[in-house]
Every structure is written in structure tokens, then in C-alpha cells.
Design a protein around this motif. Structure first.
Motif, PDB file in Angstrom:
ATOM      1  N   HIS A  69       0.357  -8.771   2.618  1.00 17.48           N
ATOM      2  CA  HIS A  69      -0.936  -9.185   2.086  1.00 17.48           C
ATOM      3  C   HIS A  69      -1.953  -8.069   2.291  1.00 17.48           C
ATOM      4  CE1 HIS A  69       0.341 -13.338   1.410  1.00 17.48           C
ATOM      5  NE2 HIS A  69       0.917 -13.292   2.598  1.00 17.48           N
ATOM      6  N   LEU A  70      -2.700  -7.782   1.237  1.00 17.33           N
ATOM      7  CA  LEU A  70      -3.764  -6.781   1.285  1.00 17.33           C
ATOM      8  C   LEU A  70      -5.042  -7.428   0.794  1.00 17.33           C
ATOM      9  CD1 LEU A  70      -1.205  -4.687  -0.352  1.00 17.33           C
ATOM     10  CD2 LEU A  70      -2.442  -3.484   1.439  1.00 17.33           C
ATOM     11  N   GLN A  71      -6.149  -7.047   1.406  1.00 11.12           N
ATOM     12  CA  GLN A  71      -7.426  -7.673   1.063  1.00 11.12           C
ATOM     13  C   GLN A  71      -8.533  -6.623   1.060  1.00 11.12           C
ATOM     14  OE1 GLN A  71      -8.033 -11.355   3.029  1.00 11.12           O
ATOM     15  NE2 GLN A  71     -10.182 -11.571   2.419  1.00 11.12           N
ATOM     16  N   ARG A  72      -9.440  -6.780   0.113  1.00  7.10           N
ATOM     17  CA  ARG A  72     -10.560  -5.840   0.013  1.00  7.10           C
ATOM     18  C   ARG A  72     -11.854  -6.530   0.403  1.00  7.10           C
ATOM     19  NH1 ARG A  72     -12.479  -3.342  -5.672  1.00  7.10           N
ATOM     20  NH2 ARG A  72     -12.912  -5.560  -5.970  1.00  7.10           N
ATOM     21  N   ASP A  73     -12.543  -5.937   1.352  1.00  9.48           N
ATOM     22  CA  ASP A  73     -13.907  -6.331   1.702  1.00  9.48           C
ATOM     23  C   ASP A  73     -14.779  -5.138   1.366  1.00  9.48           C
ATOM     24  OD1 ASP A  73     -16.142  -7.559   2.604  1.00  9.48           O
ATOM     25  OD2 ASP A  73     -15.580  -7.589   4.711  1.00  9.48           O
ATOM     26  N   GLN A  74     -15.165  -4.364   2.369  1.00  6.57           N
ATOM     27  CA  GLN A  74     -15.826  -3.097   2.086  1.00  6.57           C
ATOM     28  C   GLN A  74     -14.797  -2.028   1.741  1.00  6.57           C
ATOM     29  OE1 GLN A  74     -18.230  -2.332   5.557  1.00  6.57           O
ATOM     30  NE2 GLN A  74     -19.854  -3.701   4.886  1.00  6.57           N
ATOM     31  N   GLN A  75     -13.589  -2.197   2.238  1.00  2.79           N
ATOM     32  CA  GLN A  75     -12.485  -1.316   1.910  1.00  2.79           C
ATOM     33  C   GLN A  75     -11.194  -2.139   1.951  1.00  2.79           C
ATOM     34  OE1 GLN A  75     -11.915   1.731   4.940  1.00  2.79           O
ATOM     35  NE2 GLN A  75     -12.475   0.318   6.570  1.00  2.79           N
ATOM     36  N   TRP A  76     -10.131  -1.563   1.416  1.00  4.36           N
ATOM     37  CA  TRP A  76      -8.863  -2.263   1.408  1.00  4.36           C
ATOM     38  C   TRP A  76      -8.237  -2.241   2.800  1.00  4.36           C
ATOM     39  CZ3 TRP A  76      -6.793  -5.498  -1.965  1.00  4.36           C
ATOM     40  CH2 TRP A  76      -7.237  -5.461  -3.286  1.00  4.36           C
ATOM     41  N   ARG A  77      -7.707  -3.405   3.202  1.00  3.47           N
ATOM     42  CA  ARG A  77      -7.034  -3.541   4.485  1.00  3.47           C
ATOM     43  C   ARG A  77      -5.712  -4.279   4.298  1.00  3.47           C
ATOM     44  NH1 ARG A  77     -10.004  -2.179   8.771  1.00  3.47           N
ATOM     45  NH2 ARG A  77      -8.560  -3.231  10.192  1.00  3.47           N
ATOM     46  N   LEU A  78      -4.765  -3.922   5.130  1.00  3.40           N
ATOM     47  CA  LEU A  78      -3.534  -4.678   5.226  1.00  3.40           C
ATOM     48  C   LEU A  78      -3.808  -5.845   6.170  1.00  3.40           C
ATOM     49  CD1 LEU A  78      -0.442  -4.620   4.559  1.00  3.40           C
ATOM     50  CD2 LEU A  78      -0.147  -3.324   6.663  1.00  3.40           C
ATOM     51  N   SER A  79      -3.642  -7.082   5.721  1.00  5.96           N
ATOM     52  CA  SER A  79      -3.956  -8.242   6.555  1.00  5.96           C
ATOM     53  C   SER A  79      -2.716  -8.935   7.102  1.00  5.96           C
ATOM     54  CB  SER A  79      -4.800  -9.250   5.763  1.00  5.96           C
ATOM     55  OG  SER A  79      -4.138  -9.656   4.577  1.00  5.96           O
ATOM     56  N   GLN A  80      -1.554  -8.661   6.548  1.00  7.55           N
ATOM     57  CA  GLN A  80      -0.290  -9.178   7.075  1.00  7.55           C
ATOM     58  C   GLN A  80       0.804  -8.169   6.749  1.00  7.55           C
ATOM     59  OE1 GLN A  80       0.808 -13.342   6.170  1.00  7.55           O
ATOM     60  NE2 GLN A  80       2.913 -12.664   5.967  1.00  7.55           N
ATOM     61  N   PRO A  81       1.594  -7.761   7.735  1.00  9.86           N
ATOM     62  CA  PRO A  81       1.809  -8.336   9.060  1.00  9.86           C
ATOM     63  C   PRO A  81       0.828  -7.879  10.147  1.00  9.86           C
ATOM     64  CG  PRO A  81       3.361  -6.568   8.683  1.00  9.86           C
ATOM     65  CD  PRO A  81       2.589  -6.731   7.407  1.00  9.86           C
ATOM     66  N   VAL A  82       0.024  -6.850   9.907  1.00 15.17           N
ATOM     67  CA  VAL A  82      -0.994  -6.435  10.874  1.00 15.17           C
ATOM     68  C   VAL A  82      -2.307  -6.257  10.128  1.00 15.17           C
ATOM     69  CG1 VAL A  82       0.591  -5.324  12.504  1.00 15.17           C
ATOM     70  CG2 VAL A  82      -0.354  -4.003  10.588  1.00 15.17           C
ATOM     71  N   ASN A  83      -3.412  -6.235  10.874  1.00 10.09           N
ATOM     72  CA  ASN A  83      -4.732  -6.084  10.269  1.00 10.09           C
ATOM     73  C   ASN A  83      -5.240  -4.665  10.526  1.00 10.09           C
ATOM     74  OD1 ASN A  83      -7.232  -6.421   9.148  1.00 10.09           O
ATOM     75  ND2 ASN A  83      -8.010  -7.782  10.733  1.00 10.09           N
ATOM     76  N   VAL A  84      -4.994  -3.776   9.563  1.00 12.94           N
ATOM     77  CA  VAL A  84      -5.376  -2.364   9.693  1.00 12.94           C
ATOM     78  C   VAL A  84      -5.820  -1.832   8.333  1.00 12.94           C
ATOM     79  CG1 VAL A  84      -3.827  -1.915  11.646  1.00 12.94           C
ATOM     80  CG2 VAL A  84      -2.987  -1.607   9.303  1.00 12.94           C
ATOM     81  N   ARG A  85      -6.430  -0.646   8.333  1.00  7.34           N
ATOM     82  CA  ARG A  85      -6.842  -0.020   7.081  1.00  7.34           C
ATOM     83  C   ARG A  85      -5.625   0.252   6.199  1.00  7.34           C
ATOM     84  NH1 ARG A  85      -8.838   3.619  10.349  1.00  7.34           N
ATOM     85  NH2 ARG A  85      -7.670   5.266   9.310  1.00  7.34           N
ATOM     86  N   ALA A  86      -5.815   0.042   4.906  1.00  7.60           N
ATOM     87  CA  ALA A  86      -4.722   0.256   3.958  1.00  7.60           C
ATOM     88  C   ALA A  86      -4.815   1.645   3.328  1.00  7.60           C
ATOM     89  CB  ALA A  86      -4.752  -0.806   2.865  1.00  7.60           C
ATOM     90  N   ASN A  87      -3.701   2.086   2.815  1.00  9.56           N
ATOM     91  CA  ASN A  87      -3.592   3.373   2.127  1.00  9.56           C
ATOM     92  C   ASN A  87      -4.100   3.207   0.691  1.00  9.56           C
ATOM     93  OD1 ASN A  87      -2.451   5.554   0.534  1.00  9.56           O
ATOM     94  ND2 ASN A  87      -1.176   6.030   2.301  1.00  9.56           N
ATOM     95  N   GLN A  88      -5.243   3.819   0.392  1.00  8.79           N
ATOM     96  CA  GLN A  88      -5.880   3.627  -0.911  1.00  8.79           C
ATOM     97  C   GLN A  88      -5.018   4.165  -2.049  1.00  8.79           C
ATOM     98  OE1 GLN A  88      -8.945   1.929  -1.523  1.00  8.79           O
ATOM     99  NE2 GLN A  88      -8.041   2.047  -3.582  1.00  8.79           N
ATOM    100  N   THR A  89      -4.276   5.220  -1.804  1.00  7.59           N
ATOM    101  CA  THR A  89      -3.409   5.766  -2.844  1.00  7.59           C
ATOM    102  C   THR A  89      -2.344   4.754  -3.260  1.00  7.59           C
ATOM    103  OG1 THR A  89      -3.725   8.020  -2.006  1.00  7.59           O
ATOM    104  CG2 THR A  89      -1.818   7.647  -3.423  1.00  7.59           C
ATOM    105  N   ARG A  90      -1.774   4.039  -2.267  1.00  8.78           N
ATOM    106  CA  ARG A  90      -0.772   3.025  -2.574  1.00  8.78           C
ATOM    107  C   ARG A  90      -1.406   1.834  -3.305  1.00  8.78           C
ATOM    108  NH1 ARG A  90       3.963   4.190   0.347  1.00  8.78           N
ATOM    109  NH2 ARG A  90       3.933   6.449   0.606  1.00  8.78           N
ATOM    110  N   ILE A  91      -2.630   1.478  -2.917  1.00  5.90           N
ATOM    111  CA  ILE A  91      -3.334   0.389  -3.600  1.00  5.90           C
ATOM    112  C   ILE A  91      -3.538   0.743  -5.074  1.00  5.90           C
ATOM    113  CG2 ILE A  91      -5.485  -0.917  -3.746  1.00  5.90           C
ATOM    114  CD1 ILE A  91      -3.844  -1.686  -1.331  1.00  5.90           C
ATOM    115  N   ASN A  92      -3.984   1.963  -5.332  1.00  9.37           N
ATOM    116  CA  ASN A  92      -4.218   2.394  -6.716  1.00  9.37           C
ATOM    117  C   ASN A  92      -2.929   2.361  -7.530  1.00  9.37           C
ATOM    118  OD1 ASN A  92      -6.909   2.815  -6.134  1.00  9.37           O
ATOM    119  ND2 ASN A  92      -6.679   5.004  -5.775  1.00  9.37           N
TER     120      ASN A  92
END
Length: 289
Positions: free
Chosen positions: A56-79
Motif C-alpha cells: 500500500h502506498l499513500q500520498r499526503d505531502q509526499q508519497w509514502r509506503l504505508s504497508q508493510p512499513v511506514n516510510v518514504r516511497a521511491n518517487q521514480t517507482r511511483i511515477n
């Protein structure tokens, strides 16, 4: 004369017909898989894998990985994931009561991608074109697929490779004593703290430009690979740690492990392990005299 006229007229008709066919083909190929949502409107992404844990990935002010851990996401992979919404459709097949989804590998899809509430199931590839069959909203679309390998990758693939959030700056850096095992070189312990808009270091106070260069190296550190750790892994008491305090009032602690093969910085609080080449060790643990 009449024969030449008729020939030219026929050639003109053929030319107009070819232009029309080419235009229609371009229009068909320019149609996207959906017009109901744009990439900028997506704020939640879910990757469903039949035999693996969902991501699961979620965007607030920036994209974050929310499951399995809650950390900053790789924007290149999101794009790359979002690029599905801009892929031209090469063929469209309506799903009816007689449609055999198994024929397209869509009876029990191995991979699915969900943007907000819009669901896209990934099936087989068409043998000749190698385009992918994707089921969405009772339609099967044939599109160029660059992202299904990413959908099947580990959750670690979606973690930001940057060690620190670029939006938050370092206010204090504490480095442990470190020995380079390959050349028996010793890196002394060093603490750098910001006071009154200037930087001070102990046990030796270095010039501002030297301290700023070292801080910048940490601020911009980019790992070759990031690995998500399990909850079972713990910190040994005798392990050395790097401590970094940031302007957002957070603190990052990294356990240091190194050899001639590479440098590993482990943040057990965030369950992340950052892997770097050994060549970066001098840039992160020594002052350039």
C-alpha cells in the motif's frame, strides 16, 4: 486524356483513404485505458499479489509506503506505476457473459493494481505483440506493459533510496570511531552541532567549509539498495551508531557495519537497511583535510 484523369482521380481517392486510415489508427492508439482518473488525482495505490503480501502506498505531502512499513516511497517507482494511465490502448475487447477470462489470463489474475478505487487486473501477454491484457471496468485492454515486473517485486523496491528526507536538514551529526579494515585506516569519532547559525565540531573544531562538505555528503547520501527488515532483528550492544538530528525535530539512528565490500547503515526504528559501496566510507566518516 480521360483515362489519365480517371487514374489521377483514383490515386487521389486512395491517398485520401490512406490518410483517413492512418488518422483513425493514430486516434485508436492514442486512447488511454481510462479517462475517469488522471495521475495527479491518485492519492492511494494498492498492489495486490495473489501469493504475496499486498503493498500500500499513500500520498499526503509526499508519497509514502504505508504497508508493510511506514516510510518514504521511491518517487521514480511511483511515477512508473502511474504511467499505466498514459499508455495507449492498442485493442479493446468488451467483457460479455460469453467472454472466457481464462483465455486472457484474467480468470484469477496474479497481479492487480488499484489507483484510488479504480482496479486494473493484469493478465497474459499477446504472443505476437507482447502487449499485456489488462481488465478494467468490464473491458479488456491490450497495452504496452513496463510495470508488471515491478508489481511482483518486493516491498523494498518501493522505499526511497535517499538516506534522509531532503525536506528536513541536519542540525547535529554524531559519528562513531570507525576503522577501515582493508587498509587499517582509522576514522576518529566526530560530533558536529549547529549553534548560532554556525557549525562546531568536537573533539577537533574544523573550518566551516570542511564541516559543511561532510554534512552535505550525509544529506545527499543515496543507497544502492534498501532492504526492509523483519521485527525479529535486534541491535547488539557493542555495535557502533551514527546519530543524526533533523530540523523536523526527529532523530535517525543508524547502526554501522562495513567491510571492503560495502557499507551498511541500519535504522532499526524504521526497519530499514541501506546498502552503499565501500568507496563512500571516506566521504561520510572523514573530514577532507
Amino acid at each position: 486524356m480521360k483515362s489519365t484523369y480517371l487514374t489521377n482521380l483514383l490515386l487521389l481517392v486512395v491517398a485520401v483513404l490512406l490518410v483517413w486510415l492512418m488518422t483513425e489508427s493514430q486516434i485508436a492508439d492514442s486512447a488511454y485505458i481510462t479517462d475517469k482518473i488522471q495521475a495527479a488525482q491518485v492519492n492511494q495505490i494498492t498492489i495486490l499479489r495473489r501469493d504475496q503480501q499486498s503493498i500500500h502506498l499513500q500520498r499526503d505531502q509526499q508519497w509514502r509506503l504505508s504497508q508493510p512499513v511506514n516510510v518514504r516511497a521511491n518517487q521514480t517507482r511511483i511515477n512508473l506505476l502511474l504511467s499505466l494511465l498514459q499508455q495507449p490502448v492498442h485493442q479493446q475487447i468488451p467483457v460479455t457473459q460469453t467472454t472466457d477470462l481464462a483465455e486472457f489470463g484474467l480468470q484469477q489474475p496474479e497481479l492487480s493494481l488499484v489507483f484510488n478505487e479504480y482496479h486494473f487486473a493484469f493478465g497474459d501477454t499477446e504472443p505476437l505483440s507482447e502487449y499485456r491484457y489488462i481488465l478494467h471496468d468490464q473491458q479488456i485492454y491490450l497495452v504496452n506493459d513496463d510495470i508488471s515486473p515491478l508489481l511482483g517485486a518486493s516491498a523494498s523496491s518501493f522505499v526511497d533510496n535517499r538516506l534522509l528526507d531532503p525536506a528536513s536538514k541536519i542540525t547535529a551529526l554524531h559519528l562513531p570511531e570507525l576503522q577501515n579494515q582493508k587498509v587499517q585506516q582509522q576514522y576518529a569519532a566526530l560530533s558536529i552541532i549547529q549553534q548560532n547559525d554556525s557549525w562546531h565540531s568536537t573533539p577537533q573544531n574544523y573550518p566551516q567549509d570542511k564541516l559543511l562538505a561532510l554534512l552535505q555528503n550525509w544529506q545527499q547520501a543515496y543507497a544502492m539498495q534498501v532492504v526492509i527488515l523483519s521485527n525479529a532483528e535486534t541491535i547488539a550492544r557493542d555495535e557502533q551508531e551514527v546519530t543524526i538530528k533533523l530540523t523536523d525535530n526527529t532523530q535517525r539512528n543508524f547502526v554501522v557495519s562495513h567491510s571492503e565490500e560495502g557499507l551498511t547503515l541500519t535504522d532499526h526504528q524504521q526497519q530499514l537497511q541501506y546498502l552503499f559501496p565501500a568507496t563512500i566510507i571516506p566521504a561520510l566518516f572523514s573530514i577532507n583535510e
